[in-house]
Design a protein around this motif. Structure first.
Motif, PDB file in Angstrom:
ATOM      1  N   LEU A   1      -6.827  11.619  -2.403  1.00 10.84           N
ATOM      2  CA  LEU A   1      -5.891  12.152  -3.400  1.00 10.84           C
ATOM      3  C   LEU A   1      -6.610  12.908  -4.515  1.00 10.84           C
TER       4      LEU A   1
ATOM      5  N   ARG B   1       0.689   3.967  -3.093  1.00 12.72           N
ATOM      6  CA  ARG B   1       0.328   5.352  -2.829  1.00 12.72           C
ATOM      7  C   ARG B   1       1.409   6.319  -3.336  1.00 12.72           C
ATOM      8  N   GLU B   2       2.663   5.971  -3.033  1.00 17.52           N
ATOM      9  CA  GLU B   2       3.783   6.821  -3.460  1.00 17.52           C
ATOM     10  C   GLU B   2       3.821   6.940  -4.981  1.00 17.52           C
TER      11      GLU B   2
ATOM     12  N   HIS C   1       0.792  -1.238   0.000  1.00 15.02           N
ATOM     13  CA  HIS C   1       0.000   0.000   0.000  1.00 15.02           C
ATOM     14  C   HIS C   1       0.825   1.290   0.000  1.00 15.02           C
TER      15      HIS C   1
ATOM     16  N   SER D   1      -9.639   2.208  -0.062  1.00 14.51           N
ATOM     17  CA  SER D   1      -8.189   2.312   0.096  1.00 14.51           C
ATOM     18  C   SER D   1      -7.760   3.683   0.598  1.00 14.51           C
TER      19      SER D   1
ATOM     20  N   GLN E   1      -7.862   6.287  -1.225  1.00 15.34           N
ATOM     21  CA  GLN E   1      -7.363   7.065  -2.370  1.00 15.34           C
ATOM     22  C   GLN E   1      -8.265   8.255  -2.699  1.00 15.34           C
TER      23      GLN E   1
ATOM     24  N   GLU F   1       0.847   8.942  -6.265  1.00 14.15           N
ATOM     25  CA  GLU F   1       1.029  10.381  -6.021  1.00 14.15           C
ATOM     26  C   GLU F   1       1.969  10.991  -7.046  1.00 14.15           C
TER      27      GLU F   1
END
Ligand code: ADP
Length: 203
Positions: free
Chosen positions: A126, A93-94, A89, A121, A123, A97
């Protein structure tokens, strides 16, 4: 700044079809599932950690992650699932992004993050707006069964593991009703495209 629109919906609701319809308006998109696959590709550090932990039984003969074997282990064991998520995860995510930052920096009025688990999640944090693709369950089951070559019972079993339609709709900023034909879908995408273009750069 380009606006980030999160696109989500259950399996077979039409997320990929919708993304392609927006792409026809010149809109760029990233699929969270593709990123999830990218971070466990051969040579990636996450794959090395996973094979150190679970052994080489979770690799195919070509050295790719054997998702079916891994699913067999983690679905039966919550602690192992949590361990796996702690490895994957943060990297997903990294990477997401980074993709989103690159797309946000363009002159485009908006771009998409397509994710089946946008809410589950985290997300959704974001993105600027959440677009939910909604269809009635019987249609969702029949479209999924036809696309994936599974029977209705298998499609229904996958659906049962996902967030409910009602819960997803309650969290939507915008909704596409994909119970109609391709032309009805194209009309709704065109309308949203005008709306997002009008509000792009405003945030
Ligand atoms: P998801 O990405 O949400 O899993 P897809 O975009 O792959 O869903 O759509 C599921 C299936 O339904 C695909 O076979 C797609 O071609 C079909 N489909 C999507 N929208 C429509 C529509 N409006 N009319 C008929 N078939 C559709």
């Amino acid at each position: 700044m380009s606006l980030t629109i999160g696109v989500t919906g259950g399996i077979g609701s039409g997320k990929s079809t919708v993304a392609r319809a927006f792409a026809a308006h010149g809109i760029d998109w990233i699929d969270a599932d593709d990123v999830a696959r990218e971070i466990v590709a051969p040579g990636e550090p996450a794959l090395a950690e996973i094979t150190d932990h679970f052994g080489h039984g979770v690799l195919t003969v070509e050295g790719h992650l054997d998702r079916r074997a891994l699913r067999g282990i983690v679905f039966a064991d919550d602690a192992e699932r949590q361990w796996l998520e702690s490895v994957t995860h943060p990297r997903i995510r990294e990477r997401l992004e980074a993709h989103l930052a690159r797309m946000a920096a363009t002159d485009a009025p908006y771009h998409l993050l397509v994710s089946p688990l946008l809410f589950e999640s985290g997300q959704h944090r974001l993105v600027d707006r959440c677009l939910v693709i909604d269809i009635p369950e019987p249609l969702q089951i029949s479209r999924t069964a036809r696309r994936d070559g599974v029977d209705d019972a298998q499609a229904r079993a996958i659906l049962a593991t996902q967030m409910s339609r009602k819960e997803r709709l309650a969290r939507a900023d915008d909704v596409i009703d994909n119970s109609g034909d391709a032309a009805a879908l194209a009309d709704q995408v065109a309308r949203l495209d005008r709306h997002y273009r009008a509000s792009g750069g405003a945030t």
